[in-house]
Design a protein around this motif. Structure first.
Motif, short mmCIF file in Angstrom:
data_model
loop_
_atom_site.label_atom_id
_atom_site.label_comp_id
_atom_site.label_asym_id
_atom_site.label_seq_id
_atom_site.Cartn_x
_atom_site.Cartn_y
_atom_site.Cartn_z
N PHE A 205 33.74 30.97 25.43
CA PHE A 205 32.60 30.12 25.11
C PHE A 205 31.38 30.41 25.96
O PHE A 205 30.47 29.58 26.08
CB PHE A 205 32.97 28.64 25.21
CG PHE A 205 33.87 28.28 26.36
CD1 PHE A 205 33.36 27.94 27.59
CD2 PHE A 205 35.25 28.28 26.17
CE1 PHE A 205 34.20 27.59 28.64
CE2 PHE A 205 36.09 27.93 27.21
CZ PHE A 205 35.57 27.59 28.46
N GLY A 206 31.31 31.60 26.56
CA GLY A 206 30.10 32.02 27.23
C GLY A 206 29.79 31.30 28.53
O GLY A 206 28.63 31.19 28.92
N PHE A 207 30.85 30.83 29.22
CA PHE A 207 30.64 30.12 30.49
C PHE A 207 31.20 30.96 31.63
O PHE A 207 32.34 31.39 31.58
CB PHE A 207 31.35 28.76 30.46
CG PHE A 207 31.12 27.94 31.71
CD1 PHE A 207 29.93 27.27 31.90
CD2 PHE A 207 32.10 27.85 32.68
CE1 PHE A 207 29.72 26.52 33.05
CE2 PHE A 207 31.90 27.11 33.83
CZ PHE A 207 30.70 26.44 34.01
N ASP A 208 30.40 31.16 32.66
CA ASP A 208 30.81 31.99 33.80
C ASP A 208 31.35 31.09 34.92
O ASP A 208 30.61 30.36 35.55
CB ASP A 208 29.63 32.81 34.31
CG ASP A 208 30.06 33.86 35.34
OD1 ASP A 208 31.23 33.83 35.77
OD2 ASP A 208 29.23 34.71 35.70
N PHE A 209 32.66 31.15 35.13
CA PHE A 209 33.29 30.36 36.18
C PHE A 209 33.05 30.94 37.58
O PHE A 209 33.38 30.30 38.57
CB PHE A 209 34.80 30.26 35.94
CG PHE A 209 35.18 29.26 34.90
CD1 PHE A 209 35.52 27.97 35.25
CD2 PHE A 209 35.21 29.60 33.56
CE1 PHE A 209 35.88 27.03 34.28
CE2 PHE A 209 35.56 28.68 32.59
CZ PHE A 209 35.90 27.39 32.95
N ASP A 210 32.51 32.17 37.63
CA ASP A 210 32.30 32.85 38.92
C ASP A 210 33.60 32.79 39.74
O ASP A 210 33.60 32.50 40.93
CB ASP A 210 31.16 32.18 39.69
CG ASP A 210 30.78 32.96 40.96
OD1 ASP A 210 31.05 34.18 41.00
OD2 ASP A 210 30.26 32.34 41.90
N ALA A 211 34.71 33.09 39.07
CA ALA A 211 36.02 32.86 39.68
C ALA A 211 36.52 34.02 40.53
O ALA A 211 37.20 33.80 41.54
CB ALA A 211 37.05 32.57 38.58
N ILE A 212 36.20 35.25 40.16
CA ILE A 212 36.80 36.41 40.82
C ILE A 212 36.29 36.56 42.25
O ILE A 212 37.08 36.66 43.20
CB ILE A 212 36.55 37.70 40.02
CG1 ILE A 212 37.18 37.58 38.63
CG2 ILE A 212 37.12 38.92 40.76
CD1 ILE A 212 36.82 38.71 37.69
N LEU A 213 34.98 36.56 42.41
CA LEU A 213 34.39 36.78 43.73
C LEU A 213 34.21 35.49 44.52
O LEU A 213 33.95 35.53 45.72
CB LEU A 213 33.04 37.48 43.58
CG LEU A 213 33.08 38.86 42.92
CD1 LEU A 213 31.68 39.45 42.83
CD2 LEU A 213 34.00 39.81 43.68
N ASN A 214 34.35 34.36 43.86
CA ASN A 214 34.14 33.07 44.52
C ASN A 214 35.29 32.13 44.19
O ASN A 214 35.17 31.25 43.33
CB ASN A 214 32.81 32.46 44.07
CG ASN A 214 32.45 31.22 44.86
OD1 ASN A 214 33.14 30.84 45.81
ND2 ASN A 214 31.37 30.57 44.46
N PRO A 215 36.43 32.29 44.87
CA PRO A 215 37.62 31.50 44.53
C PRO A 215 37.46 30.01 44.75
O PRO A 215 38.24 29.21 44.21
CB PRO A 215 38.70 32.07 45.45
CG PRO A 215 37.95 32.70 46.57
CD PRO A 215 36.69 33.22 45.97
N ASP A 216 36.47 29.60 45.53
CA ASP A 216 36.26 28.18 45.81
C ASP A 216 35.08 27.61 45.03
O ASP A 216 34.57 26.55 45.39
CB ASP A 216 36.03 27.97 47.32
CG ASP A 216 37.23 28.42 48.15
OD1 ASP A 216 38.36 28.14 47.72
OD2 ASP A 216 37.02 29.05 49.20
#
Length: 524
Positions: A205-216
């Motif tokens: 749905f085109g939302f960037d969780f920024d999960a890989i480089l920013n685990p918190d």
């Protein structure tokens, strides 16, 4: 009390004392409670011909958090070896449920949807799982027009969506995390969960969780807490804690609030995309983005605007939550298991690396695989298939209910019996697979006779009309990540790994590898 008085009046019995009436009422209540308990802990008489796992052993194993592989070896495999059976009974949300572990029965189950339709039930109304995923979606639509309505919009979107460039870009971000670790053990389970979270967020749905480089990051934390709450075995075994006693459980209340917050984010995304697409249609804007790289929400809304079907806002959101939960966790689990098996089988890892290098090249630089190159992988595909056999990401699919007295592969099933295919136990059934506890990708070599088996012995994505629509999406994501990882890194388990003898997972729903530490070493 009223029922006791009625019996006394109808039969002309002298009116007893109040204490006697209370005793009779108590005896009736106790008898009813005992009857309910017996129904819970003992299979129905009409199913007594099918072997079963005891209620006590089942619940005790879940609460003790035994890995499902151990539960299967201890309680299931002895039943399959000692009995020529289509499966076994186990207590579940719908009562005593037949878990199919036989390919012939599996085939009938998948193909005869008139006899084995999707169970028509609301998933734990009031539970955290139901709060998060909702009711009105393709996964829980029981069939007929309702299911077709969802499938009409959802299926084409998944067929068009194949974001290989996105998968590769996110894989390169994984490289950054591995390089920063500098050959120190890294929790591959958590890293791969973040990789697939960011992938499904962007591709879904085109939302960037920024999960890989920013685990918190904020939304990573929100979703992690929701997911942990859904997977909590206490609330799985006793869903009424969610339904009746939530007001006494502040931590559980917080998980429900986080689920509501997640829904709020989804509401905003859906409305924003609707408005954007309406504006583009009005202005006759040309969208130059290929369908393959568009997110699933955009493709579904475009199909809706072109008149191919309509879903309500809640139906659309519920479907997205299904894709999100299923597409994130299952693929992360499959990738964790693949990396584990390659770490514990260095010769298999090297053979897979040789294939990746032969197709993608051995230049010391990061590459973007093309669809044509990915289609050429043979051995890597065998590894993925064997991983999905050995560690199917989900223990089983959603249950169905028998609509009439029938026979399944020669075994009588009364009307109303809940039935599902237990993919883990089917894939480890020694009557179906040779040495099922050995990891051997050669089983899936079409050019050899390594494994002769009946059809529908391998069903990690289920089969038939209700086969998982995200199958190709997941397989493509796995091929991209594994091939690129193999080009750039060699990996192994730490010497003191708790997974040294076998992959330790949970035992409910999805088989998550518990804190899988892996050491990655750069090749270039």
């Amino acid at each position: 009390m009223d029922q006791v008085n009625t019996l006394i009046k109808d039969f002309g019995i002298p009116k007893p004392s109040k204490s006697t009436i209370l005793s009779i009422g108590a005896a009736i209540s106790v008898s009813y409670l005992c009857w309910k308990i017996i129904r819970l802990i003992k299979p129905p008489r009409k199913l007594s011909h099918i072997p079963h796992i005891s209620f006590y052993c089942h619940v005790k194993s879940i609460i003790e958090r035994k890995p499902y592989s151990q539960i299967s070896r201890e309680f299931v495999m002895p039943l399959l070896i000692s009995s020529s059976t289509i499966g076994y009974l186990k207590p579940d949300a719908l009562g005593w449920t037949l878990n199919i572990t036989n390919p012939e029965a599996t085939k009938d189950f998948f193909l005869k949807t008139d006899i084995y339709p999707k169970a028509n039930f609301k998933v734990g109304k009031g539970t955290l799982f139901q709060n998060f995923i909702g009711d009105d979606n393709i996964a829980f639509a029981s069939g007929g027009n309702e299911w077709k309505k969802h499938r009409k919009l959802v299926n084409p979107a998944f067929h068009k969506n194949m974001p290989i460039k996105l998968f590769t870009t996110l894989t390169h971000k994984v490289f950054k995390v591995l390089d920063d670790a500098n050959e120190k053990p890294i929790n591959a389970t958590k890293l791969l969960e973040r990789f697939t979270l960011q992938a499904i967020g962007l591709a879904g749905f085109g939302f960037d969780f920024d999960a890989i480089l920013n685990p918190d990051s904020e939304w990573v934390t929100v979703y992690a807490n929701i997911r942990a709450g859904i997977a909590d075995p206490l609330y799985f075994v006793f869903p009424w804690l969610d339904q009746k006693l939530l007001w006494l459980l502040p931590k559980r209340q917080e998980a429900h609030r986080l689920s509501d917050r997640f829904h709020g984010m989804m509401d905003g995304l859906i409305e924003e995309k609707r408005q954007l697409l309406r504006q583009q249609k009005t202005k006759h804007d040309q969208d130059e983005c290929a369908d393959a790289e568009k997110d699933i929400l955009t493709l579904m809304l475009e199909a809706e605007l072109s008149g191919e079907g309509t879903l309500t806002h809640e139906e659309l959101k519920s479907n997205l939550n299904v894709f999100f939960l299923a597409g994130h966790d299952t693929t992360a689990n499959a990738l964790s298991a693949a990396i584990y098996h390659l770490a514990t089988h260095p010769m298999i890892q090297q053979k897979a690396r040789d294939e990746a290098l032969s197709i993608l090249g051995d230049d010391p630089e990061d590459v973007f695989p093309t669809l044509q190159e990915i289609k050429r992988f043979k051995y890597i595909n065998q590894i993925i298939k064997e991983t999905l056999r050995f560690h199917a990401p989900a223990i089983n699919g959603l249950p169905r209910v028998v609509t009439q007295d029938t026979e399944l592969a020669g075994v009588f099933l009364p009307k109303g019996t809940p039935v599902l295919v237990n993919t883990y136990d089917l894939h480890h059934n020694p009557c179906v697979w040779t040495n099922p506890d050995r990891f051997d990708p050669a089983r899936f070599d079409k050019d050899s006779d390594a494994e002769l088996r009946p059809s529908m012995s391998w069903v990690p994505f289920y089969n038939g009309q209700r086969m998982c629509i995200g199958m190709q999406f997941s397989l493509m994501e796995q091929r991209v990540l594994l091939s690129c990882l193999l080009r750039k890194y060699e990996w192994r388990l730490p010497d003191d790994s708790k997974h040294k003898d076998e992959l330790i997972t949970g035992n409910i729903g999805l088989l998550v590898a518990k804190d899988l530490d892996v050491i990655f070493k750069r090749r270039y």
